[in-house]
Motif scaffolding. Structure first.
Motif, PDB file in Angstrom:
ATOM      1  N   TRP A  18      67.369  35.606  94.010  1.00  0.00           N
ATOM      2  CA  TRP A  18      67.445  34.690  95.152  1.00  0.00           C
ATOM      3  C   TRP A  18      66.752  35.225  96.395  1.00  0.00           C
ATOM      4  O   TRP A  18      65.993  34.506  97.070  1.00  0.00           O
ATOM      5  CB  TRP A  18      68.903  34.380  95.457  1.00  0.00           C
ATOM      6  CG  TRP A  18      69.086  33.165  96.317  1.00  0.00           C
ATOM      7  CD1 TRP A  18      69.139  33.100  97.672  1.00  0.00           C
ATOM      8  CD2 TRP A  18      69.211  31.820  95.848  1.00  0.00           C
ATOM      9  NE1 TRP A  18      69.315  31.812  98.082  1.00  0.00           N
ATOM     10  CE2 TRP A  18      69.360  30.998  96.980  1.00  0.00           C
ATOM     11  CE3 TRP A  18      69.227  31.232  94.579  1.00  0.00           C
ATOM     12  CZ2 TRP A  18      69.517  29.616  96.889  1.00  0.00           C
ATOM     13  CZ3 TRP A  18      69.385  29.852  94.487  1.00  0.00           C
ATOM     14  CH2 TRP A  18      69.532  29.069  95.631  1.00  0.00           C
ATOM     15  N   GLN A  19      66.989  36.480  96.740  1.00  0.00           N
ATOM     16  CA  GLN A  19      66.464  36.999  98.005  1.00  0.00           C
ATOM     17  C   GLN A  19      64.950  37.157  98.006  1.00  0.00           C
ATOM     18  O   GLN A  19      64.334  37.234  99.072  1.00  0.00           O
ATOM     19  CB  GLN A  19      67.121  38.346  98.319  1.00  0.00           C
ATOM     20  CG  GLN A  19      68.614  38.241  98.554  1.00  0.00           C
ATOM     21  CD  GLN A  19      69.244  39.614  98.639  1.00  0.00           C
ATOM     22  OE1 GLN A  19      68.972  40.363  99.568  1.00  0.00           O
ATOM     23  NE2 GLN A  19      70.073  39.941  97.662  1.00  0.00           N
ATOM     24  N   SER A  20      64.347  37.170  96.839  1.00  0.00           N
ATOM     25  CA  SER A  20      62.896  37.307  96.757  1.00  0.00           C
ATOM     26  C   SER A  20      62.201  35.969  96.518  1.00  0.00           C
ATOM     27  O   SER A  20      60.996  35.938  96.254  1.00  0.00           O
ATOM     28  CB  SER A  20      62.517  38.284  95.638  1.00  0.00           C
ATOM     29  OG  SER A  20      62.970  37.819  94.376  1.00  0.00           O
ATOM     30  N   LEU A  21      62.940  34.867  96.628  1.00  0.00           N
ATOM     31  CA  LEU A  21      62.322  33.557  96.470  1.00  0.00           C
ATOM     32  C   LEU A  21      61.220  33.356  97.505  1.00  0.00           C
ATOM     33  O   LEU A  21      61.320  33.826  98.643  1.00  0.00           O
ATOM     34  CB  LEU A  21      63.370  32.450  96.650  1.00  0.00           C
ATOM     35  CG  LEU A  21      64.332  32.174  95.499  1.00  0.00           C
ATOM     36  CD1 LEU A  21      65.440  31.233  95.956  1.00  0.00           C
ATOM     37  CD2 LEU A  21      63.592  31.585  94.303  1.00  0.00           C
ATOM     38  N   PRO A  22      60.169  32.626  97.151  1.00  0.00           N
ATOM     39  CA  PRO A  22      59.153  32.283  98.146  1.00  0.00           C
ATOM     40  C   PRO A  22      59.773  31.564  99.342  1.00  0.00           C
ATOM     41  O   PRO A  22      60.761  30.825  99.192  1.00  0.00           O
ATOM     42  CB  PRO A  22      58.198  31.360  97.373  1.00  0.00           C
ATOM     43  CG  PRO A  22      58.371  31.758  95.939  1.00  0.00           C
ATOM     44  CD  PRO A  22      59.817  32.145  95.807  1.00  0.00           C
ATOM     45  N   ALA A  23      59.199  31.784 100.519  1.00  0.00           N
ATOM     46  CA  ALA A  23      59.759  31.239 101.763  1.00  0.00           C
ATOM     47  C   ALA A  23      59.916  29.725 101.694  1.00  0.00           C
ATOM     48  O   ALA A  23      60.892  29.167 102.208  1.00  0.00           O
ATOM     49  CB  ALA A  23      58.877  31.635 102.939  1.00  0.00           C
ATOM     50  N   MET A  24      58.972  29.039 101.053  1.00  0.00           N
ATOM     51  CA  MET A  24      59.028  27.586 100.951  1.00  0.00           C
ATOM     52  C   MET A  24      60.292  27.124 100.234  1.00  0.00           C
ATOM     53  O   MET A  24      60.950  26.164 100.637  1.00  0.00           O
ATOM     54  CB  MET A  24      57.776  27.079 100.220  1.00  0.00           C
ATOM     55  CG  MET A  24      57.751  25.594  99.934  1.00  0.00           C
ATOM     56  SD  MET A  24      58.325  25.165  98.265  1.00  0.00           S
ATOM     57  CE  MET A  24      57.154  26.007  97.214  1.00  0.00           C
ATOM     58  N   LEU A  25      60.662  27.833  99.168  1.00  0.00           N
ATOM     59  CA  LEU A  25      61.853  27.460  98.414  1.00  0.00           C
ATOM     60  C   LEU A  25      63.120  27.828  99.173  1.00  0.00           C
ATOM     61  O   LEU A  25      64.088  27.058  99.204  1.00  0.00           O
ATOM     62  CB  LEU A  25      61.833  28.142  97.043  1.00  0.00           C
ATOM     63  CG  LEU A  25      60.741  27.671  96.083  1.00  0.00           C
ATOM     64  CD1 LEU A  25      60.738  28.514  94.824  1.00  0.00           C
ATOM     65  CD2 LEU A  25      60.936  26.195  95.733  1.00  0.00           C
ATOM     66  N   ARG A  26      63.132  28.980  99.803  1.00  0.00           N
ATOM     67  CA  ARG A  26      64.312  29.380 100.575  1.00  0.00           C
ATOM     68  C   ARG A  26      64.556  28.405 101.715  1.00  0.00           C
ATOM     69  O   ARG A  26      65.708  28.056 102.027  1.00  0.00           O
ATOM     70  CB  ARG A  26      64.142  30.800 101.105  1.00  0.00           C
ATOM     71  CG  ARG A  26      64.121  31.843 100.010  1.00  0.00           C
ATOM     72  CD  ARG A  26      64.052  33.256 100.534  1.00  0.00           C
ATOM     73  NE  ARG A  26      65.259  33.624 101.277  1.00  0.00           N
ATOM     74  CZ  ARG A  26      65.562  34.867 101.593  1.00  0.00           C
ATOM     75  NH1 ARG A  26      64.750  35.850 101.240  1.00  0.00           N
ATOM     76  NH2 ARG A  26      66.651  35.139 102.258  1.00  0.00           N
ATOM     77  N   GLN A  27      63.494  27.928 102.325  1.00  0.00           N
ATOM     78  CA  GLN A  27      63.636  26.954 103.396  1.00  0.00           C
ATOM     79  C   GLN A  27      64.188  25.638 102.859  1.00  0.00           C
ATOM     80  O   GLN A  27      65.050  25.009 103.481  1.00  0.00           O
ATOM     81  CB  GLN A  27      62.284  26.722 104.081  1.00  0.00           C
ATOM     82  CG  GLN A  27      62.350  25.775 105.280  1.00  0.00           C
ATOM     83  CD  GLN A  27      61.011  25.647 105.987  1.00  0.00           C
ATOM     84  OE1 GLN A  27      60.003  26.182 105.537  1.00  0.00           O
ATOM     85  NE2 GLN A  27      60.993  24.946 107.103  1.00  0.00           N
ATOM     86  N   ALA A  28      63.687  25.216 101.708  1.00  0.00           N
ATOM     87  CA  ALA A  28      64.156  23.961 101.119  1.00  0.00           C
ATOM     88  C   ALA A  28      65.631  24.033 100.748  1.00  0.00           C
ATOM     89  O   ALA A  28      66.363  23.053 100.848  1.00  0.00           O
ATOM     90  CB  ALA A  28      63.318  23.620  99.881  1.00  0.00           C
ATOM     91  N   LEU A  29      66.082  25.212 100.337  1.00  0.00           N
ATOM     92  CA  LEU A  29      67.461  25.379  99.890  1.00  0.00           C
ATOM     93  C   LEU A  29      68.416  25.707 101.039  1.00  0.00           C
ATOM     94  O   LEU A  29      69.614  25.424 100.948  1.00  0.00           O
ATOM     95  CB  LEU A  29      67.528  26.477  98.824  1.00  0.00           C
ATOM     96  CG  LEU A  29      66.830  26.120  97.513  1.00  0.00           C
ATOM     97  CD1 LEU A  29      66.624  27.348  96.659  1.00  0.00           C
ATOM     98  CD2 LEU A  29      67.649  25.079  96.762  1.00  0.00           C
TER      99      LEU A  29
END
Length: 337
Positions: A18-29
């Motif tokens: 989870w913590q290494s997800l791309p910024a775009m996905l972390r923002q979406a989530l």
């Protein structure tokens, strides 16, 4: 000597990646961390070998263990975002297994599982929970199968592009979902019906031609949560030669779980009910580790040896062996990719 384990579902792969997800996905989530306590110990929940979650190689210890590591895809993601999410989590899991190749092995097909278990290894099996990425392009079913995905479900709780969970009881399998089911059957990718609403479950019974699995679902007659299976649904899974993975989630074990935390007796009541319905050959384990609160008797993988002792005392050695691994192993060898 512990019984081998074949666990049909956990969320550990998501939690580690989870913590290494791309910024775009972390923002979406909108979530910086996956599980409770991760924010206070972010470096302690990144590695398969040792972590503060429910499953690690350290917690598994000497138990021969086959684990379905689901890539759980949140409902908030579009099909194209879901594809990126799956690619990230899948690659992360592969890297973690490779780092620990002296102890762990990735199963690329069902035939890989038994030899690895018999060697005492921890076997990582790729699965998908809420395979909305397939709505972006049904040919991704073939791609995922070639990448070693052995099982997938079509929804989580919300209405989705393939099917819907109990947040949308009036919606059935979509046209895209039907195409995905057909492609999964062609690829011998096992269909997982956990999280489907009742209407979608009925559609699966009508549309599918191969046995299917409820990877982490209990009995609604014992605990009335809509995530659990009705007796009629249990009978459908039994009669088609499928599997039901006992879920350790406290909310699916007893109706008053938040005031009376479940224990081993509550888990055994679900097993008893399945046995009363003639499901001796269909019962498996579907822990939902790292995705829920679990009873103290099986709080993490570390408790498995003691948990197996309780199963043995309650149900005997032959049935315990079938529940812990035998039924699931036989099913995937007969019906898996």
């Amino acid at each position: 000597m512990p019984y081998p384990v074949f666990d049909l579902h956990c969320d550990t792969a998501d939690r580690l990646a989870w913590q290494s997800l791309p910024a775009m996905l972390r923002q979406a989530l909108g979530m910086g961390f996956y599980g409770p306590g991760d924010e206070s110990d972010p470096t302690g929940i990144t590695e398969l070998a040792r972590n503060h979650g429910m499953i690690s190689l350290e917690r598994i210890g000497d138990t021969p263990w086959a684990q379905c590591f689901a890539c759980y895809i949140p409902d908030e993601l579009s099909p194209n975002q879901a594809l990126s999410f799956f690619q990230h989590v899948s690659a992360y899991l592969e890297r973690e297994v490779e780092k620990n190749q002296q102890r762990a092995v990735l199963a690329r097909c069902a035939a890989d599982i038994r030899p690895a278990l018999e060697s005492g290894a921890v076997v990582a099996i790729k699965t998908i929970e809420n395979a909305t990425l397939f709505a972006a392009d049904p040919e991704l079913v073939d791609t995922a199968a070639q990448a070693g995905v052995l099982m997938a479900s079509l929804s989580w709780n919300a209405p989705g592009p393939l099917a819907s969970g109990h947040d949308a009881e009036d919606r059935g399998i979509t046209a895209a979902g039907l195409e995905v089911i057909r492609r999964m059957e062609e690829q011998r990718m096992v269909l997982d019906v956990s999280h489907l609403n009742d209407r979608c479950f009925d559609d699966v019974c009508r549309l599918s031609t191969r046995p299917f699995v409820a990877s982490h679902s209990n009995c609604r007659s014992v605990c009335g949560h809509p995530r659990n299976l009705t007796d009629g649904q249990i009978a459908e899974i039994r009669d088609c030669g499928g599997l039901i993975g006992i879920n350790y989630c406290i909310d699916f074990l007893r109706d008053d779980a938040r005031t009376h935390k479940p224990d081993f007796d509550d888990i055994s009541r679900h097993i008893d009910h399945l046995l009363n319905l003639g499901c001796e050959d269909a019962i498996a384990l579907g822990s939902d580790f790292d995705g829920c609160d679990t009873p103290g008797c099986i709080a993490t993988a570390s408790e498995m040896p003691r948990f197996q002792q309780q199963l043995d005392a309650r149900f005997g050695a032959e049935l315990t062996a079938k529940i812990c691994a035998g039924n699931a192993l036989g099913f995937f060898e007969r019906w898996g990719r």
